[in-house]
Write a protein that holds these residues in place. Structure first.
Motif, PDB file in Angstrom:
ATOM      1  N   TYR A 138       0.800  -1.228   0.000  1.00  0.00           N
ATOM      2  CA  TYR A 138       0.000   0.000   0.000  1.00  0.00           C
ATOM      3  C   TYR A 138       0.833   1.279   0.000  1.00  0.00           C
ATOM      4  O   TYR A 138       0.352   2.322  -0.409  1.00  0.00           O
ATOM      5  CB  TYR A 138      -0.927   0.029   1.217  1.00  0.00           C
ATOM      6  N   GLY A 139       2.060   1.208   0.506  1.00  0.00           N
ATOM      7  CA  GLY A 139       2.859   2.419   0.652  1.00  0.00           C
ATOM      8  C   GLY A 139       2.808   2.897   2.091  1.00  0.00           C
ATOM      9  O   GLY A 139       3.137   2.162   3.019  1.00  0.00           O
ATOM     10  N   ASP A 140       2.384   4.134   2.303  1.00  0.00           N
ATOM     11  CA  ASP A 140       2.235   4.666   3.656  1.00  0.00           C
ATOM     12  C   ASP A 140       1.098   3.915   4.363  1.00  0.00           C
ATOM     13  O   ASP A 140       0.023   3.712   3.783  1.00  0.00           O
ATOM     14  CB  ASP A 140       1.912   6.158   3.617  1.00  0.00           C
ATOM     15  N   ILE A 141       1.333   3.527   5.609  1.00  0.00           N
ATOM     16  CA  ILE A 141       0.337   2.750   6.349  1.00  0.00           C
ATOM     17  C   ILE A 141       0.351   3.157   7.828  1.00  0.00           C
ATOM     18  O   ILE A 141       1.328   3.714   8.317  1.00  0.00           O
ATOM     19  CB  ILE A 141       0.607   1.235   6.267  1.00  0.00           C
ATOM     20  N   PRO A 142      -0.730   2.847   8.566  1.00  0.00           N
ATOM     21  CA  PRO A 142      -0.655   2.997  10.020  1.00  0.00           C
ATOM     22  C   PRO A 142       0.384   2.024  10.577  1.00  0.00           C
ATOM     23  O   PRO A 142       0.321   0.827  10.298  1.00  0.00           O
ATOM     24  CB  PRO A 142      -2.069   2.615  10.481  1.00  0.00           C
ATOM     25  N   TYR A 143       1.323   2.559  11.358  1.00  0.00           N
ATOM     26  CA  TYR A 143       2.396   1.716  11.901  1.00  0.00           C
ATOM     27  C   TYR A 143       2.644   2.034  13.369  1.00  0.00           C
ATOM     28  O   TYR A 143       2.357   1.219  14.236  1.00  0.00           O
ATOM     29  CB  TYR A 143       3.664   1.899  11.072  1.00  0.00           C
ATOM     30  N   THR A 144       3.122   3.226  13.671  1.00  0.00           N
ATOM     31  CA  THR A 144       3.523   3.521  15.050  1.00  0.00           C
ATOM     32  C   THR A 144       2.337   3.485  16.016  1.00  0.00           C
ATOM     33  O   THR A 144       2.513   3.181  17.195  1.00  0.00           O
ATOM     34  CB  THR A 144       4.202   4.896  15.144  1.00  0.00           C
ATOM     35  N   GLN A 145       1.139   3.777  15.537  1.00  0.00           N
ATOM     36  CA  GLN A 145      -0.040   3.761  16.401  1.00  0.00           C
ATOM     37  C   GLN A 145      -0.928   2.541  16.161  1.00  0.00           C
ATOM     38  O   GLN A 145      -1.912   2.336  16.868  1.00  0.00           O
ATOM     39  CB  GLN A 145      -0.866   5.040  16.189  1.00  0.00           C
ATOM     40  N   ALA A 146      -0.568   1.717  15.195  1.00  0.00           N
ATOM     41  CA  ALA A 146      -1.473   0.642  14.773  1.00  0.00           C
ATOM     42  C   ALA A 146      -1.560  -0.496  15.769  1.00  0.00           C
ATOM     43  O   ALA A 146      -2.553  -1.234  15.795  1.00  0.00           O
ATOM     44  CB  ALA A 146      -1.037   0.099  13.418  1.00  0.00           C
ATOM     45  N   ALA A 147      -0.544  -0.674  16.588  1.00  0.00           N
ATOM     46  CA  ALA A 147      -0.535  -1.799  17.517  1.00  0.00           C
ATOM     47  C   ALA A 147      -1.216  -1.468  18.841  1.00  0.00           C
ATOM     48  O   ALA A 147      -1.210  -2.286  19.761  1.00  0.00           O
ATOM     49  CB  ALA A 147       0.897  -2.257  17.775  1.00  0.00           C
TER      50      ALA A 147
END
Length: 478
Positions: A138-147
């Motif tokens: 997808y490219g940019d994704i939710p990461y730092t807040q996704a967990a």
């Protein structure tokens, strides 16, 4: 000011109600049912669910395997014409985030609470693998807040550069806390509870990500290999267990095999068949099945992106299905192989990221790919002796890109990422493709993100580019 006096009977009633509630909760506890998630069950279920997604209909059969022209459609050809179903895109996102990120974050937390750093490390490694697949797609994704969905109901989208660098740090940290001598784990159907194998898998992912960023940030890519060397270059070697899930019979069968139980609308692509034939590649008889038409002696691939009537006229019995090594119920699902590790090292040597002979490592990678399917000896020697296979250091992306594409057959997601990064092999867009002569370069975000996380979705699109199949992701420079 008057004090508000609460009648005694209300306080008594509330106390009685609370007491009754606690008693009901105590009485209704099932002594035979665990109140906490067991880490071995969570690990086993998490591996199966997410490898199923990785090899399943939505992420591979209806998208990436078609885009890299391993497979083609002989019926219902819209996905092969670059018209993906909304449900396919939604399911990839939902399954990886809900079944992957959430489960493996919980496993990492259990590792802490149980004082077992190996469970924590495995949770981080698997979660990192899933994040890598998601950002590749997808490219940019939710990461730092996704967990942490309890705190961040609408997580921000991180740039792909941020995601890759974060994953490199997480994987390095996971390797450092692994303790092979103690703290045994159970439920590991991917690497058989072997913590040394988990170190090698994690380090392999680090090398994979290093090449993802190599065109954009060669210094950061080189730093990854420098760190690995300082740690002893603990990487997958000959004879080591590769990261793969060995499927069983129903209901734990390969998702491709499960799909074949009820439908038969896929065929091997003409593109890959033609390449295998041109190189006299003995893997052709493994990758493809002979047509079922009586007397058939030749493999017949299908052109990608045919119209419905053109595809159906070819005939099911006159065209080649994908080989049983990938469609049988108990066919294994490959996640990271020794061949891939060697191709990575060959490119790293060519780029000057490590010392070593790129041509030798390239030849070793091809041998490892053949051995993966039981082919050794003279057939491999003859194959490598062909001028069309010989390593070309002046155009290493072509040499590595074409051979890595052949080696990654069936791993549609990884092949899709590497084809975009290396720009080889040169593929012709689908015959009646819906992208004006272009090919997909990513998946679009699911519609649920626009509806439920609209502000962060719009910020990602503004930064990355239009939310289209043809928009390049950050690592795809050329």
């Amino acid at each position: 000011m008057k004090k508000l006096l609460i009648p005694f009977y209300i306080i008594f009633a509330a106390t009685l109600l609370a007491s009754c509630q606690k008693e009901l909760e105590r009485v209704n506890i099932n002594p035979n049912e665990p109140t906490e998630v067991q880490p071995d069950y969570l690990l086993s279920n998490g591996i199966k669910a997410n490898v199923d997604t990785y090899w399943g209909t939505d992420a591979t059969m209806e998208t990436s395997l078609l885009y890299v022209q391993y497979w083609a459609k002989i019926q219902y050809p819209d996905p092969d014409r670059y018209i993906p179903a909304t449900t396919n895109i939604q399911n990839v996102w939902n399954n990886f985030y809900a079944q992957g990120i959430e489960d493996f974050t919980t496993l990492a937390q259990l590792g802490d609470s149980l004082h077992n750093p190996n469970y924590k490390a495995v949770g981080i490694i698997m979660r990192s693998w899933i994040f890598q697949v998601l950002t590749d797609l997808y490219g940019d994704i939710p990461y730092t807040q996704a967990a942490n969905i309890q705190r961040y109901l609408t997580p921000v989208y991180d740039s792909q550069a941020t995601v890759y660098r974060g994953l490199l740090s997480e994987l390095k940290g996971a390797v450092q806390i692994i303790s092979p001598a103690g703290n045994a784990i159970q439920g590991d159907s991917l690497l058989a509870n072997n913590m040394n194998s988990w170190k090698k898998f994690a380090n392999g992912l680090r090398t994979r990500i290093a090449l993802r960023i190599a065109d954009r940030d060669p210094a950061a890519a080189k730093a990854v290999f420098t760190e690995l060397a300082a740690e002893g270059n603990i990487l997958l070697g000959a004879g080591d267990r590769e990261a793969k899930l060995n499927y069983l019979t129903s209901p734990n069968q390969n998702p491709v095999g499960r799909n074949r139980e009820t439908r038969n609308d896929y065929r091997i692509s003409k593109t890959v068949v033609d390449k295998l034939k041109a190189l006299k590649d003995p893997r052709l008889s493994i990758y493809a099945a002979l047509p079922t038409e009586p007397g058939s002696t030749d493999y017949v691939g299908v052109t990608n992106g045919l119209s419905a009537d053109s595809a159906s006229r070819l005939g099911f019995s006159k065209t080649s299905d994908v080989g049983a090594a990938f469609t049988a119920s108990q066919s294994p699902a490959w996640v990271f192989t020794y061949a891939e590790q060697l191709f990575i090292l060959a490119e790293a040597a060519q780029r000057g990221l490590i010392s070593g002979n790129a041509a030798d490592l390239y030849a070793q990678a091809i041998r490892a790919s053949f051995k993966q399917y039981g082919i050794t000896g003279k057939p491999v020697d003859d194959y490598l002796a062909q001028p069309a296979v010989a390593y070309d250091p002046t155009n290493y992306k072509k040499s590595i890109g074409e051979q890595k594409w052949l080696a990654l057959f069936s791993e549609g997601l990884e092949a899709f990422a590497e084809w975009r990064r290396l720009d080889y092999p040169k593929l012709t867009p689908a015959y009646t493709g819906a992208l004006q002569g272009k090919m997909p370069l990513r998946l679009t975000y699911p519609s649920s993100e626009q509806a439920l996380n609209g502000a962060n979705y719009k910020a990602a699109v503004a930064r990355q580019g239009a939310d289209l199949l043809t928009t390049k992701v950050w690592f795809d420079m050329y």
